[in-house]
Design a protein around this motif. Structure first.
Motif, PDB file in Angstrom:
ATOM      1  N   ARG A 216      85.111  22.719  48.553  1.00 17.01           N
ATOM      2  CA  ARG A 216      85.373  23.983  49.293  1.00 17.01           C
ATOM      3  C   ARG A 216      86.630  24.412  49.248  1.00 17.01           C
ATOM      4  NH1 ARG A 216      82.465  21.005  52.601  1.00 17.01           N
ATOM      5  NH2 ARG A 216      83.918  20.990  54.244  1.00 17.01           N
ATOM      6  N   GLU A 217      86.789  25.794  49.432  1.00 17.16           N
ATOM      7  CA  GLU A 217      88.372  26.233  49.658  1.00 17.16           C
ATOM      8  C   GLU A 217      88.776  25.556  50.949  1.00 17.16           C
ATOM      9  OE1 GLU A 217      92.038  27.873  48.076  1.00 17.16           O
ATOM     10  OE2 GLU A 217      89.711  27.407  46.883  1.00 17.16           O
ATOM     11  N   SER A 218      88.312  25.746  51.912  1.00 17.26           N
ATOM     12  CA  SER A 218      88.791  25.259  53.363  1.00 17.26           C
ATOM     13  C   SER A 218      89.230  23.904  53.304  1.00 17.26           C
ATOM     14  CB  SER A 218      87.763  25.559  54.431  1.00 17.26           C
ATOM     15  OG  SER A 218      86.416  24.701  54.151  1.00 17.26           O
ATOM     16  N   LEU A 219      88.278  23.171  52.627  1.00 16.71           N
ATOM     17  CA  LEU A 219      88.550  21.337  52.505  1.00 16.71           C
ATOM     18  C   LEU A 219      90.102  21.289  51.638  1.00 16.71           C
ATOM     19  CD1 LEU A 219      87.797  18.979  53.504  1.00 16.71           C
ATOM     20  CD2 LEU A 219      86.342  18.538  51.568  1.00 16.71           C
ATOM     21  N   LYS A 220      90.063  22.062  50.538  1.00 17.13           N
ATOM     22  CA  LYS A 220      91.277  21.994  49.707  1.00 17.13           C
ATOM     23  C   LYS A 220      92.477  22.213  50.589  1.00 17.13           C
ATOM     24  CE  LYS A 220      88.797  23.274  45.444  1.00 17.13           C
ATOM     25  NZ  LYS A 220      88.934  24.407  44.379  1.00 17.13           N
ATOM     26  N   GLN A 221      92.576  23.591  51.508  1.00 16.16           N
ATOM     27  CA  GLN A 221      93.582  23.683  52.175  1.00 16.16           C
ATOM     28  C   GLN A 221      93.844  22.658  53.354  1.00 16.16           C
ATOM     29  OE1 GLN A 221      92.798  27.276  54.037  1.00 16.16           O
ATOM     30  NE2 GLN A 221      92.437  28.486  52.040  1.00 16.16           N
ATOM     31  N   LEU A 222      92.685  21.884  53.597  1.00 16.60           N
ATOM     32  CA  LEU A 222      93.033  20.777  54.628  1.00 16.60           C
ATOM     33  C   LEU A 222      93.819  19.607  54.004  1.00 16.60           C
ATOM     34  CD1 LEU A 222      92.642  19.360  57.346  1.00 16.60           C
ATOM     35  CD2 LEU A 222      90.324  18.772  56.520  1.00 16.60           C
ATOM     36  N   ILE A 223      93.260  19.297  52.988  1.00 18.99           N
ATOM     37  CA  ILE A 223      94.190  18.271  52.125  1.00 18.99           C
ATOM     38  C   ILE A 223      95.340  18.633  51.642  1.00 18.99           C
ATOM     39  CG2 ILE A 223      94.220  16.834  50.026  1.00 18.99           C
ATOM     40  CD1 ILE A 223      91.126  17.326  49.973  1.00 18.99           C
ATOM     41  N   HIS A 224      95.847  19.866  51.391  1.00 21.61           N
ATOM     42  CA  HIS A 224      97.072  20.245  51.028  1.00 21.61           C
ATOM     43  C   HIS A 224      97.903  20.084  52.481  1.00 21.61           C
ATOM     44  CE1 HIS A 224     100.026  23.310  50.202  1.00 21.61           C
ATOM     45  NE2 HIS A 224      99.740  23.025  48.804  1.00 21.61           N
ATOM     46  N   THR A 225      97.360  20.682  53.588  1.00 25.18           N
ATOM     47  CA  THR A 225      98.205  20.505  54.816  1.00 25.18           C
ATOM     48  C   THR A 225      98.433  19.342  55.238  1.00 25.18           C
ATOM     49  OG1 THR A 225      97.065  22.701  55.192  1.00 25.18           O
ATOM     50  CG2 THR A 225      98.515  21.375  56.997  1.00 25.18           C
ATOM     51  N   ILE A 226      97.527  18.279  55.005  1.00 26.04           N
ATOM     52  CA  ILE A 226      97.827  16.946  55.530  1.00 26.04           C
ATOM     53  C   ILE A 226      98.882  16.385  54.905  1.00 26.04           C
ATOM     54  CG2 ILE A 226      96.594  14.736  55.815  1.00 26.04           C
ATOM     55  CD1 ILE A 226      94.002  15.931  56.923  1.00 26.04           C
TER      56      ILE A 226
END
Length: 292
Positions: free
Chosen positions: A56-66
């Motif tokens: 999901r797009e939200s999970l991509k953003q989470l990995i990117h931020t972490i």
């Protein structure tokens, strides 16, 4: 030794310490620049990897931020230990542990929303593009960050919802499935043959192409109302708000036309006016005063 000499010695000592610290500052600055380069490179790698993965797009953003935060934390710790040689990673972590308690109390709501954002991004439900309802807010999810979620209402206003609100309260995901069940109430007069009315309503529903005809259409006699006998009519159609309004419009118009053709009355609600009172008749020669 007067005060001027003492002040001059202290200023000279500070200047000498600053000059001695210049190499460390230069090295720390280089490390910060390298950290910035590494963070950009890591973001590019993460973007390429996650674009190939079915997540999901939200999970991509989470990995990117972490990944970005992790690289910057390591780079800043290394730069701090170079500028301050007496500062070791162990003492820095210990100091952060003590300071985290005070920061946690001061920014309790911030960290609560932050952790809620991580959990919302990790779980499979509530994706970007879903239409949700929570605490009276109905709209489309446009963006999920670590602190807040942007919900675009059906009337086009943008609502910024704290993630803790979405995590602690029940959230209805209206578009979790491609279809959902819709329903309306249809009332017929008391002198109507209910089996005939049911047949007329069912035939009207059969001719509507926007309804999923492969799924069951329910028509139940529901209750004795004040001026009508009510039927509960349920069907399956698209789950988006526009699909709901469109299918309901088609169903209402088709049922109304079918009942009119069959001569079945849809009665008005019976309303009793409790404010009217009877006024007794008074003849002109009775001698009694007129009623107010």
């Amino acid at each position: 030794m007067n005060a001027i000499d003492i002040l001059a010695r202290q200023l000279w000592g500070m200047w000498a310490g600053l000059v001695a610290l210049v190499p460390n500052l230069v090295i720390a600055l280089v490390i910060i620049v390298l950290t910035w380069v590494a963070a950009r490179f890591a973001r590019g790698v993460v973007d390429r990897v996650t674009s190939r993965a079915a997540i999901r797009e939200s999970l991509k953003q989470l990995i990117h931020t972490i990944v970005t935060i992790g690289i910057w934390i390591v780079g800043l710790i290394v730069a701090a230990t170079i500028v301050l040689p007496g500062l070791t990673p162990a003492s820095l972590v210990a100091g952060l542990g003590v300071g985290t308690i005070a920061i946690g109390f001061a920014f309790q709501d911030f960290f609560q929303n932050f952790l809620a954002g991580i959990l919302i991004m990790v779980r499979k439900k509530m994706r970007i593009g879903d239409v949700i309802e929570c605490e009276g807010i109905i709209g489309k999810v446009e963006h999920i960050s670590l602190r807040e979620t942007h919900v675009r209402k059906l009337s086009n206003e943008l609502t910024i919802v704290p993630n803790a609100t979405l995590f602690k309260n029940p959230v209805e995901i209206l578009t979790d499935a491609a279809q959902r069940r819709h329903e309306i109430i249809v009332g017929v007069s008391y002198d109507t043959d209910l089996e005939e009315a049911r047949t007329v309503i069912r035939e009207a529903m059969t001719g509507i192409e926007i309804i999923d005809q492969d799924r069951r259409i329910d028509i139940f006699a529901r209750e004795f109302n004040s001026s009508s006998i009510d039927f509960l009519v349920r069907w399956w159609a698209g789950s988006k708000p526009y699909d709901m309004h469109e299918s309901r419009d088609r169903v209402v118009r088709a049922i109304k036309a079918a009942l009119d053709r069959a001569g079945i009355e849809i009665p008005f609600p019976y309303v009793t006016n409790t404010f009217k009172t009877a006024v007794p008749f008074q003849s002109e020669d009775s001698g009694a005063p007129p009623s107010p």
